[in-house]
Every structure is written in structure tokens, then in C-alpha cells.
Enzyme design. Structure first.
Site, mmCIF file in Angstrom:
data_model
loop_
_atom_site.group_PDB
_atom_site.id
_atom_site.type_symbol
_atom_site.label_atom_id
_atom_site.label_comp_id
_atom_site.label_asym_id
_atom_site.label_seq_id
_atom_site.Cartn_x
_atom_site.Cartn_y
_atom_site.Cartn_z
ATOM 1 C CG HIS A 4 -0.863 3.963 4.610
ATOM 2 N ND1 HIS A 4 -1.586 3.681 5.743
ATOM 3 C CD2 HIS A 4 -0.461 2.756 4.112
ATOM 4 C CE1 HIS A 4 -1.641 2.377 5.916
ATOM 5 N NE2 HIS A 4 -0.973 1.787 4.942
ATOM 6 C CB CYS B 122 -0.954 -0.002 1.181
ATOM 7 S SG CYS B 122 -0.242 -0.614 2.716
HETATM 8 N N1 LIG Z 1 -5.336 -3.204 4.773
HETATM 9 C C1 LIG Z 1 -4.596 -2.598 3.873
HETATM 10 O O1 LIG Z 1 -4.442 -1.366 3.862
HETATM 11 C C2 LIG Z 1 -3.899 -3.392 2.819
HETATM 12 C C3 LIG Z 1 -3.261 -2.710 1.789
HETATM 13 C C4 LIG Z 1 -2.583 -3.436 0.810
HETATM 14 C C5 LIG Z 1 -2.569 -4.801 0.860
HETATM 15 N N2 LIG Z 1 -3.202 -5.439 1.884
HETATM 16 C C6 LIG Z 1 -3.167 -6.897 1.875
HETATM 17 O O2 LIG Z 1 -4.484 -7.363 1.610
HETATM 18 C C7 LIG Z 1 -4.709 -8.604 2.287
HETATM 19 C C8 LIG Z 1 -5.947 -8.484 3.159
HETATM 20 O O3 LIG Z 1 -5.746 -7.484 4.128
HETATM 21 P P1 LIG Z 1 -6.939 -6.905 4.998
HETATM 22 O O4 LIG Z 1 -6.424 -5.633 5.563
HETATM 23 O O5 LIG Z 1 -8.198 -6.888 4.225
HETATM 24 O O6 LIG Z 1 -7.041 -7.995 6.169
HETATM 25 P P2 LIG Z 1 -8.306 -8.390 7.081
HETATM 26 O O7 LIG Z 1 -9.215 -7.250 7.288
HETATM 27 O O8 LIG Z 1 -7.701 -9.020 8.277
HETATM 28 O O9 LIG Z 1 -9.062 -9.506 6.236
HETATM 29 C C9 LIG Z 1 -8.513 -10.778 6.021
HETATM 30 C C10 LIG Z 1 -9.423 -11.592 5.153
HETATM 31 O O10 LIG Z 1 -8.790 -12.859 4.928
HETATM 32 C C11 LIG Z 1 -9.671 -13.898 5.348
HETATM 33 N N3 LIG Z 1 -8.906 -15.006 5.916
HETATM 34 C C12 LIG Z 1 -7.980 -14.964 6.893
HETATM 35 N N4 LIG Z 1 -7.540 -16.220 7.181
HETATM 36 C C13 LIG Z 1 -8.213 -17.046 6.356
HETATM 37 C C14 LIG Z 1 -8.215 -18.461 6.187
HETATM 38 N N5 LIG Z 1 -7.427 -19.258 6.897
HETATM 39 N N6 LIG Z 1 -9.037 -18.974 5.229
HETATM 40 C C15 LIG Z 1 -9.832 -18.178 4.488
HETATM 41 N N7 LIG Z 1 -9.884 -16.844 4.622
HETATM 42 C C16 LIG Z 1 -9.081 -16.278 5.547
HETATM 43 C C17 LIG Z 1 -10.542 -13.261 6.407
HETATM 44 O O11 LIG Z 1 -11.706 -14.028 6.542
HETATM 45 P P3 LIG Z 1 -12.540 -14.035 7.938
HETATM 46 O O12 LIG Z 1 -13.243 -12.718 7.991
HETATM 47 O O13 LIG Z 1 -13.462 -15.188 7.771
HETATM 48 O O14 LIG Z 1 -11.545 -14.208 9.029
HETATM 49 C C18 LIG Z 1 -10.785 -11.899 5.783
HETATM 50 O O15 LIG Z 1 -11.760 -11.986 4.775
HETATM 51 C C19 LIG Z 1 -3.407 -8.890 3.041
HETATM 52 O O16 LIG Z 1 -2.577 -9.699 2.235
HETATM 53 C C20 LIG Z 1 -2.780 -7.521 3.195
HETATM 54 O O17 LIG Z 1 -1.386 -7.561 3.336
HETATM 55 C C21 LIG Z 1 -3.868 -4.783 2.855
#
Ligand SMILES: NC(=O)c1ccc[n+]([C@@H]2O[C@H](COP(=O)([O-])OP(=O)(O)OC[C@H]3O[C@@H](n4cnc5c(N)ncnc54)[C@H](OP(=O)(O)O)[C@@H]3O)[C@@H](O)[C@H]2O)c1
Length: 349
Positions: free
Chosen positions: A249, A133
Site C-alpha cells: 500500500h 493495514c
Molecule cells: N490482506 C491484507 O492486506 C490484510 C491486512 C490487514 C488485515 N487483514 C485482515 O486479515 C484477515 C484475513 O485477510 P486475508 O487477506 O488473509 O484474506 P484471505 O486471503 O481471503 O484469507 C481468508 C482466510 O480465512 C479463512 N476463512 C474464510 N471463511 C472461513 C470460514 N467460514 N471458516 C473458517 N475459515 C474461513 C480462509 O480459509 P479457506 O482458505 O479455507 O477459505 C482463509 O484462510 C481479514 O480480517 C482482513 O481484513 C488483511
């Protein structure tokens, strides 16, 4: 018409991807939301007021993994490593939001506004990586300066919001802030998503440090821009700090450019770049701030740049203040724009 599998649909990024797809970003036959078994029964269509063709939420363990034209991976690097190549082998174009594949030579690392040429052909690996990001907003601000005067050296300090830690990060900051406001003397909460208490605090380490002391987030910021900008020799270094802000950010960026410039030249180059909103000192709002940069939908896909300065004693030394919505610019809109590019190239559907 595309069949899109969205893995991590219930998360912070997954929900934003759904909103963008619902707004008609690409022609859809069906979106299949996938998450963990913890989310069984979640009705995303009702929660997010969606009208796109949405299949019922499927736990990853029960999903058959067939028939997707596109798989958007938004469930962390571990799931991406486990599922990415398998889904690509099954025929899906995999767009991955994690760090799992970003530096692999056979995986394009794409910011559509900066290096769309990296997607001139469908990658043989079937994988496309979305950058970190903080990287995305940085390279979108750097590219006009590169065109104007060439980049020599970049030093960046990031101020990263809690939503970068997903829904759990947001909840932790909200709950701990409320607790402290009702009792300033309350004991500090145990380390959670950010490794240290974040409310009313700053955490100057994001991800694990290696033997050099640079943390994972800082190492990503040092490598990814070189690949995206096609500048393997670019000197770039970072300090990444988590701040108690919910969304957006911010980055203080010091760029040494190859040819001398004036602040007016830099401002004009930024103002002429699609997708950048420039703030001048004389504007009613003279600089971007995280509370406001994502307040309106039309601002969420923009990179907001202000505080443009050229050092009085060095016409090669440029400073910028760069703010963007980490969930849109830094993740969801970048990923969906990659899918739009693939549709435009006729690879899908
Ligand atoms: N947040 C940011 O600003 C951002 C920016 C760039 C990239 N990213 C990347 O995007 C990805 C998601 O980030 P996020 O911020 O959206 O995280 P998040 O809010 O924690 O969401 C994680 C997601 O993954 C699912 N998940 C986790 N463990 C799982 C499993 N064992 N099996 C199936 N589904 C699973 C969760 O499902 P449940 O709800 O069922 O637990 C949820 O839908 C990450 O790789 C992160 O590095 C994030």
C-alpha cells in the site's frame, strides 16, 4: 513454548504469519492451522516449505478450540466476532487482524513500534486488535513527526494493493490483467472482490460508504490513528483508492504540524526512527515504490518513506510518501510482534 492456533491459516495473511513463525519469531510447541472445510487436505508445510511444529490443517467446524496460548485470527471480521471472545474465555490471548474489536475501549489497538505501552498489562478482555493495514504504516510514519513538532491535522490519500483483498483479490487482478493484455477489447469482468473491475483501473471506494459518503476503509483511517497515538482530538481524514498493484500500500500524506519545521529536520527525525527506511531526493533510489518495497525479505517489515517536502509558504505543512508491505507491516509482522511483546511480558507459555 507456545501453542498457537492460526485461524485463516490458508489466506494471504495467515500464510505470512506461518512464514514469520517458521523464521523463529517466538518459541513454539505447536502451531494449529485452522481454515474452512474448503481447504481440507491442504498441506501447508509442504506448500510453504515450513519446518515449524505444524499440526494438520483443521476445518473450523471440527476444531476443539482448547489448549491454545495464543489465537491469531486472520479469517475476517465475521469469524472474529463469532470466535474471538469464546477463544479468550477459553484462556487464549486473541490477536485479531479484523476490524471486529479495534475501537472497543477494553481492547488495546497496538502497533508495537508506536504504542507498546498499550500492552503493559494483559488485557482483561483477552483480546488485542491489530490495526487496519493502512493505519499501521501511517502511524509508524506519523509518530516521529508527532515527537518532533506535534500533529495538528492529517490528510491522507491511499493507493492500496490487490493483496489487501486477500488471495481472491490477487487472483482476480492477475487473471483480469492477463485477459486484457491478450484482448484489449475484452468485455469488463463482472464486479468481484473490489466491487469494480480493478485491472488497468482505479477504484476510489474501499468498503461501503456510510450516509456521509466516507467508505469503511476511510472511516477506519480516521478513527484508529487517534486511539493508537493517544490523540483523540487529532483531525484526520482520508480518501482510500484501490490500485492495480499486487503488493504494498502507498499513501500520500499531508500533515499540519504544530511547530514550524524544515524538510531536513523531518528527514532526520524519520531516519532516526527504527523500522523506517528514509529515501532522500539525492539517493540512488530517490523514493519508495510498491514494486520494490517488499522485494527483499529484510524490506518487508519496514515502512518506506520518501518525497519529504515542507511547503515553501507554510513551515507547518509537511508532505510524505509512505509505502509498506500490507501483508507484513499491515498485518502479519504486526500481529507476530504483538505475540513477541506478550512473551516478553511473561504472559504466555
Ligand atoms: N490482506 C491484507 O492486506 C490484510 C491486512 C490487514 C488485515 N487483514 C485482515 O486479515 C484477515 C484475513 O485477510 P486475508 O487477506 O488473509 O484474506 P484471505 O486471503 O481471503 O484469507 C481468508 C482466510 O480465512 C479463512 N476463512 C474464510 N471463511 C472461513 C470460514 N467460514 N471458516 C473458517 N475459515 C474461513 C480462509 O480459509 P479457506 O482458505 O479455507 O477459505 C482463509 O484462510 C481479514 O480480517 C482482513 O481484513 C488483511
Amino acid at each position: 513454548m507456545l501453542r498457537i492456533a492460526l485461524i485463516g491459516a490458508t489466506g494471504a495473511v495467515g500464510r505470512e504469519c506461518l512464514a514469520l513463525l517458521d523464521a523463529g519469531a517466538v518459541p513454539l510447541a505447536e502451531v494449529v492451522p485452522v481454515a474452512s472445510a474448503r481447504s481440507a487436505g491442504t498441506d501447508l508445510a509442504a506448500e510453504l516449505d515450513l519446518s515449524l511444529p505444524l499440526a494438520p490443517l483443521t476445518p473450523l467446524e471440527e476444531w476443539d478450540r482448547t489448549g491454545a496460548d495464543v489465537a491469531l485470527l486472520c479469517a475476517g471480521a465475521e469469524i472474529s466476532r463469532r470466535e474471538g471472545e469464546r477463544l479468550a474465555a477459553a484462556g487464549a490471548l486473541v490477536v485479531d487482524n479484523s476490524s471486529a474489536f479495534r475501537m472497543r475501549p477494553d481492547v488495546p489497538l497496538v502497533v508495537p513500534q508506536v504504542n507498546p505501552g498499550a500492552l503493559a498489562e494483559r488485557p482483561g478482555s483477552g483480546l488485542v486488535a491489530n490495526p487496519n493495514c493502512s493505519t499501521i504504516q501511517l502511524v509508524r510514519a506519523l509518530q516521529p513527526l508527532h515527537k518532533l513538532a506535534g500533529l495538528d491535522d492529517v490528510v491522507v490519500a491511499t493507493y492500496q494493493a490487490a493483496s489487501g483483498g486477500g488471495l481472491r483479490g490477487l487472483a482476480e487482478l492477475g487473471e483480469a490483467s492477463a485477459r486484457m493484455l491478450s484482448d484489449v477489447g475484452a468485455p469488463a469482468e463482472p464486479p468481484g472482490r473490489f466491487g469494480q473491475p480493478l485491472a488497468f483501473n482505479l477504484v476510489p471506494e474501499i468498503g461501503l460508504p456510510d450516509e456521509t459518503g466516507f467508505a469503511h476503509e476511510e472511516r477506519k483511517l480516521a478513527c484508529e490513528p487517534r486511539k493508537i497515538l493517544g490523540l483523540p482530538e487529532l483531525r484526520i481524514t482520508a480518501t482510500a483508492v484501490r490500485v492495480p498493484v499486487f503488493h504494498c500500500h502507498c499513501e500520500a500524506v499531508r500533515i499540519r504540524v504544530r511547530r514550524p519545521v524544515t524538510a531536513a529536520q523531518v528527514e532526520d527525525a524519520l531516519a532516526a526512527t527504527p523500522g523506517i527506511r528514509l529515501y532522500r531526493r539525492t539517493d540512488a533510489v530517490p523514493y519508495p515504490m510498491p514494486r520494490f518495497a517488499a522485494a527483499r525479505t529484510e524490506d518487508r517489515a519496514l515502512v518506506h518513506v520518501g518525497r519529504v517536502r515542507v511547503e515553501p509558504d507554510d513551515p507547518h505543512g509537511v508532505w510524505l510518501w509512505v509505502v509498506a508491505d500490507n501483508l507484513w507491516v499491515g498485518a502479519a509482522s504486526n500481529a507476530v510482534e504483538i505475540v513477541e511483546l506478550a512473551v516478553k511480558h511473561g504472559w504466555l507459555g
